[in-house]
Design a protein around this motif. Structure first.
Motif, PDB file in Angstrom:
ATOM      1  N   ASP A  80     -19.601  -5.019  -7.479  1.00 24.87           N
ATOM      2  CA  ASP A  80     -19.871  -6.145  -8.387  1.00 24.87           C
ATOM      3  C   ASP A  80     -20.165  -7.419  -7.609  1.00 24.87           C
ATOM      4  N   GLU A  81     -19.397  -7.638  -6.542  1.00 23.51           N
ATOM      5  CA  GLU A  81     -19.622  -8.843  -5.738  1.00 23.51           C
ATOM      6  C   GLU A  81     -20.942  -8.750  -4.973  1.00 23.51           C
ATOM      7  N   ILE A  82     -21.247  -7.569  -4.451  1.00 23.75           N
ATOM      8  CA  ILE A  82     -22.507  -7.393  -3.696  1.00 23.75           C
ATOM      9  C   ILE A  82     -23.713  -7.495  -4.625  1.00 23.75           C
ATOM     10  N   HIS A  83     -23.555  -7.050  -5.858  1.00 22.88           N
ATOM     11  CA  HIS A  83     -24.642  -7.141  -6.828  1.00 22.88           C
ATOM     12  C   HIS A  83     -25.041  -8.603  -7.061  1.00 22.88           C
ATOM     13  N   LYS A  84     -24.068  -9.505  -7.038  1.00 24.37           N
ATOM     14  CA  LYS A  84     -24.343 -10.926  -7.261  1.00 24.37           C
ATOM     15  C   LYS A  84     -25.131 -11.540  -6.103  1.00 24.37           C
ATOM     16  N   MET A  85     -25.098 -10.887  -4.927  1.00 23.48           N
ATOM     17  CA  MET A  85     -25.767 -11.440  -3.739  1.00 23.48           C
ATOM     18  C   MET A  85     -27.223 -11.007  -3.607  1.00 23.48           C
ATOM     19  N   GLU A  86     -27.715 -10.196  -4.521  1.00 30.28           N
ATOM     20  CA  GLU A  86     -29.028  -9.574  -4.326  1.00 30.28           C
ATOM     21  C   GLU A  86     -30.129 -10.594  -4.067  1.00 30.28           C
ATOM     22  N   ASN A  87     -30.096 -11.716  -4.765  1.00 31.51           N
ATOM     23  CA  ASN A  87     -31.164 -12.719  -4.641  1.00 31.51           C
ATOM     24  C   ASN A  87     -30.882 -13.763  -3.570  1.00 31.51           C
ATOM     25  N   GLU A  88     -29.784 -13.601  -2.859  1.00 30.39           N
ATOM     26  CA  GLU A  88     -29.461 -14.543  -1.793  1.00 30.39           C
ATOM     27  C   GLU A  88     -30.082 -14.088  -0.475  1.00 30.39           C
ATOM     28  N   SER A  89     -30.152 -14.988   0.481  1.00 30.14           N
ATOM     29  CA  SER A  89     -30.694 -14.640   1.797  1.00 30.14           C
ATOM     30  C   SER A  89     -29.716 -13.735   2.543  1.00 30.14           C
ATOM     31  N   ILE A  90     -30.238 -13.030   3.541  1.00 30.67           N
ATOM     32  CA  ILE A  90     -29.385 -12.122   4.315  1.00 30.67           C
ATOM     33  C   ILE A  90     -28.326 -12.916   5.080  1.00 30.67           C
ATOM     34  N   GLU A  91     -28.662 -14.123   5.517  1.00 31.06           N
ATOM     35  CA  GLU A  91     -27.670 -14.944   6.209  1.00 31.06           C
ATOM     36  C   GLU A  91     -26.475 -15.238   5.307  1.00 31.06           C
ATOM     37  N   THR A  92     -26.771 -15.547   4.031  1.00 30.72           N
ATOM     38  CA  THR A  92     -25.687 -15.838   3.080  1.00 30.72           C
ATOM     39  C   THR A  92     -24.880 -14.589   2.794  1.00 30.72           C
ATOM     40  N   ARG A  93     -25.570 -13.457   2.618  1.00 29.73           N
ATOM     41  CA  ARG A  93     -24.845 -12.204   2.374  1.00 29.73           C
ATOM     42  C   ARG A  93     -23.936 -11.872   3.550  1.00 29.73           C
ATOM     43  N   ASN A  94     -24.488 -11.976   4.762  1.00 33.28           N
ATOM     44  CA  ASN A  94     -23.684 -11.655   5.949  1.00 33.28           C
ATOM     45  C   ASN A  94     -22.475 -12.585   6.092  1.00 33.28           C
ATOM     46  N   LYS A  95     -22.651 -13.840   5.654  1.00 37.34           N
ATOM     47  CA  LYS A  95     -21.537 -14.788   5.733  1.00 37.34           C
ATOM     48  C   LYS A  95     -20.373 -14.326   4.851  1.00 37.34           C
ATOM     49  N   HIS A  96     -20.708 -13.876   3.626  1.00 39.00           N
ATOM     50  CA  HIS A  96     -19.654 -13.379   2.737  1.00 39.00           C
ATOM     51  C   HIS A  96     -19.004 -12.120   3.311  1.00 39.00           C
ATOM     52  N   LEU A  97     -19.831 -11.194   3.774  1.00 39.30           N
ATOM     53  CA  LEU A  97     -19.292  -9.942   4.319  1.00 39.30           C
ATOM     54  C   LEU A  97     -18.437 -10.189   5.555  1.00 39.30           C
ATOM     55  N   PRO A 140     -27.730  -0.243   5.863  1.00 35.83           N
ATOM     56  CA  PRO A 140     -28.757  -1.301   5.806  1.00 35.83           C
ATOM     57  C   PRO A 140     -28.728  -2.020   4.453  1.00 35.83           C
ATOM     58  N   TRP A 141     -29.130  -3.292   4.457  1.00 36.38           N
ATOM     59  CA  TRP A 141     -29.214  -4.026   3.197  1.00 36.38           C
ATOM     60  C   TRP A 141     -30.320  -3.460   2.302  1.00 36.38           C
ATOM     61  N   ILE A 142     -31.404  -3.020   2.922  1.00 37.15           N
ATOM     62  CA  ILE A 142     -32.530  -2.435   2.184  1.00 37.15           C
ATOM     63  C   ILE A 142     -32.694  -0.990   2.644  1.00 37.15           C
ATOM     64  N   ASN A 146     -37.114   0.771  -0.044  1.00 35.56           N
ATOM     65  CA  ASN A 146     -37.255  -0.680  -0.202  1.00 35.56           C
ATOM     66  C   ASN A 146     -36.439  -1.179  -1.400  1.00 35.56           C
ATOM     67  N   GLU A 147     -35.281  -0.566  -1.599  1.00 37.89           N
ATOM     68  CA  GLU A 147     -34.392  -0.892  -2.710  1.00 37.89           C
ATOM     69  C   GLU A 147     -33.113  -1.516  -2.157  1.00 37.89           C
ATOM     70  N   ILE A 173     -14.406   2.932  15.346  1.00 40.22           N
ATOM     71  CA  ILE A 173     -15.396   3.043  14.278  1.00 40.22           C
ATOM     72  C   ILE A 173     -16.119   1.706  14.157  1.00 40.22           C
ATOM     73  N   ILE A 174     -17.444   1.770  14.158  1.00 36.56           N
ATOM     74  CA  ILE A 174     -18.272   0.566  14.068  1.00 36.56           C
ATOM     75  C   ILE A 174     -19.011   0.584  12.736  1.00 36.56           C
ATOM     76  N   LEU A 175     -18.860  -0.451  11.961  1.00 37.79           N
ATOM     77  CA  LEU A 175     -19.637  -0.631  10.738  1.00 37.79           C
ATOM     78  C   LEU A 175     -20.815  -1.543  11.063  1.00 37.79           C
ATOM     79  N   VAL A 176     -22.027  -1.013  10.957  1.00 41.45           N
ATOM     80  CA  VAL A 176     -23.243  -1.758  11.312  1.00 41.45           C
ATOM     81  C   VAL A 176     -24.004  -2.092  10.035  1.00 41.45           C
ATOM     82  N   ILE A 177     -24.359  -3.370   9.867  1.00 41.41           N
ATOM     83  CA  ILE A 177     -25.042  -3.822   8.650  1.00 41.41           C
ATOM     84  C   ILE A 177     -26.336  -4.537   9.058  1.00 41.41           C
TER      85      ILE A 177
END
Length: 578
Positions: A80-97, A140-142, A146-147, A173-177
């Motif tokens: 639910d939280e990630i769904h709200k970030m869809e239209n934000e920039s990757i920098e903003t998404r990465n900041k939250h994560l 990956p974010w995309i 391309n979804e 264990i490495i989580l890569v985004i």
């Protein structure tokens, strides 16, 4: 010695050498035909093998995974939280994560690849490890469609949170985004092994997950495993994941074909689709696991499809149980196969079984080259006199192809897309206005080019069987040119046209799944270090230019009567008359 002399006398008496010499074109064609038939027979019962686990230490599905319905609400919350970030920039998404991952107590870093946005990665240090080995979970974010990779991102964070509660880990264990599974991830993998300060040791295995907006459930998952430059993950890793999913009651698809619809026809489709996908790996349908090729990291991608069926936590249990199995290993993957062709998630063909098809193709081209020398009517004694011109011409053509290979990737994308169309006119003019070489030089150059393709297939048949086989089949009309050019010269032109790699690209453009394949092939070299582009231009295309140059020289000269090799009996009569 006596036996050898007896055999030679018998061969001479029966006239087998002149007969074999006349049959060289037919033998060459039959070998090429048999190479295809060989592969077609592999999916038949008795010619393939059932998948099995070679490394006993893996012990897949031997422990109970607790990543179950109790984690469902956590996955939903993250989603639910990630769904709200869809239209934000990757920098903003990465900041939250980054904030979430730091709150989980993970070591979080980022890599600026200079092309796209930052690639975020978090390291969970193993409680029982020595920080020398690691496993990577890539989200990956995309995704490859391309979804927005919404479900996978929520699942990845929920999994790393769940992994922290387990004390059995001996590997980090490495989580890569990354922003996507293409150049940005490849850049991170290269940087991890070269310049990054925050690392977690040697990466033994990596799993890329794709789960879009299906919601809580999915129907089945697709598995992708084809790496760059012919590299494949250790078969034990694929078998481990597929065995786990089978225990969980999930259906696995390979090349779009279900493991619950296994028959000869589907095995054959999976075989040839796999060969084509491996030959074009990195240039189309890049999923992310390709980025780990070249670093001895076993990697594959699982992609959820459909909206009805198992729940999302079952998809996560594939990752959980596979990591648990890899965690048991005390050394790198080495027991099982690294060279194989999959017929289904449950069946495969090993290298010793499929390799003869490529060998027959290479021999076919070699015999075709020998046929040009022996049956084209040229004087073999003249070849040494023309060897300087031959080598000069071949070197100039190869240098021209090298310039093309370096210049074309530097062009804008729009220009690269029209290169195949422009090439048809340019190289058509090249054929017509090419210098008039002597007949001996022309035929020798054709023979040299055919032998070059044979050597190219031989060099690739083990390390990149799919590319070797694909080039061998698509360039096969080149072997017909020496046969038709003396009898019906007009037939040589269609053979040249259909065997030109640029023509193949233009034909492929008419199919939606191969749209922009030329651009993707070029970009795979510059962005992912996939050398298929170089092999096509420096190997296949340079040989095509040599044959076109030789054919133009023969075409411009007046036709000559075909000279047949003398029969043994004719030779004996001449000797007796002397």
């Amino acid at each position: 010695m006596a036996l050898a002399e007896k055999v030679l006398r018998k061969i001479n008496k029966l006239g087998l050498i002149p007969k074999a010499r006349r049959l060289l074109p037919r033998i060459s064609f039959v070998l090429a035909l048999f190479s295809i038939i060989w592969l077609i027979t592999l999916p038949q019962d008795g010619n393939y093998r059932n998948c099995y686990i070679s490394e006993n230490a893996l012990m897949p599905a031997q422990v109970n995974s607790y990543f179950r319905e109790s984690e469902w609400n956590i996955v939903r919350g993250y989603r639910d939280e990630i769904h709200k970030m869809e239209n934000e920039s990757i920098e903003t998404r990465n900041k939250h994560l980054k904030e979430w991952l730091i709150d989980l107590g993970l070591q979080v870093s980022s890599h600026k690849n200079g092309v796209a946005n930052d690639t975020l990665y978090a390291i969970m240090h193993a409680s029982r490890g020595e920080n020398t080995e690691a496993m990577a979970l890539v989200v990956p974010w995309i995704n490859s469609d391309n979804e927005y990779n919404e479900g996978a991102m929520a699942l990845g964070i929920a999994l790393i949170r769940y992994f922290q509660r387990i004390s059995v880990w001996s590997k980090n264990i490495i989580l890569v985004i990354p922003p996507d599974g293409e150049q940005s991830l490849r850049s991170w993998v290269n940087a991890y092994h070269t310049i990054l300060d925050d690392t977690a040791g040697s990466i033994e295995a990596a799993i890329v997950i794709e789960y879009g907006k299906q919601g809580d459930n999915f129907e089945y998952y697709d598995m992708f495993y084809e790496g760059l430059n012919g590299q494949l993950p250790n078969l034990d890793l694929l078998n481990t994941a597929n065995l786990i999913s089978s225990h969980e009651g999930m259906s696995c698809h390979m090349q779009g074909i279900s493991d619950r619809a296994i028959n000869y026809e589907n095995r054959l489709k999976t075989l040839f689709k796999g060969i084509l996908k491996l030959a074009l790996a990195g240039s189309r349908d890049v999923h992310g696991h390709e980025a780990f090729s070249g670093w001895q990291i076993q990697a594959f991608t699982i992609k959820a499809k459909g909206t009805k069926g198992p729940d999302i936590t079952q998809f996560g249990r594939i990752v959980d149980s596979t990591f648990r199995s890899v965690n048991n290993l005390l050394e790198k993957f080495h027991q099982s196969f690294f060279f194989y062709l999959m017929l289904s998630p449950k069946h495969f063909v090993s290298i010793g079984t499929y390799l003869p098809s490529a060998v027959m193709l290479a021999v076919s081209y070699a015999l075709s080259a020998l046929n040009v020398i022996l049956n084209s009517g040229i004087d073999i004694n003249e070849i040494p006199q023309n060897i300087t011109k031959l080598l000069t011409t071949a070197t100039l053509i190869e240098l021209f192809c090298l310039v093309l290979a370096m210049v074309i990737p530097q062009l804008p994308d729009d220009t690269i897309n029209i290169v195949p169309t422009m090439a048809q006119g340019i190289f058509g003019l090249f054929i017509v206005r090419s210098s008039k070489a002597s007949k001996t030089t022309s035929f020798t150059l054709i023979a040299f080019a055919l032998l070059m393709i044979a050597l190219l297939i031989t060099a690739l048949l083990i390390v990149h069987f799919a590319l070797a086989f694909t080039i061998g089949i698509l360039a096969l009309p080149l072997t017909f040119i020496p046969l038709v050019i003396e009898k019906n010269r007009k037939l040589a032109i269609p053979c040249l046209i259909v065997s030109n790699p640029f023509t193949i690209v233009l034909i492929a453009h008419s199919y939606p799944e191969f749209d922009d394949i030329f651009l993707q092939l070029v970009r795979a070299w510059t962005e992912l270090q996939c050398w298929t582009w170089l092999v096509v231009i420096l190997g296949w295309f340079s040989a095509w230019l040599m044959i076109a140059y030789g054919a133009a020289g023969i075409y411009s000269s007046p036709p000559t009567l075909e000279t047949k090799p003398k029969d043994v009996r004719e030779t004996k009569l001449e000797e007796s008359s002397i």
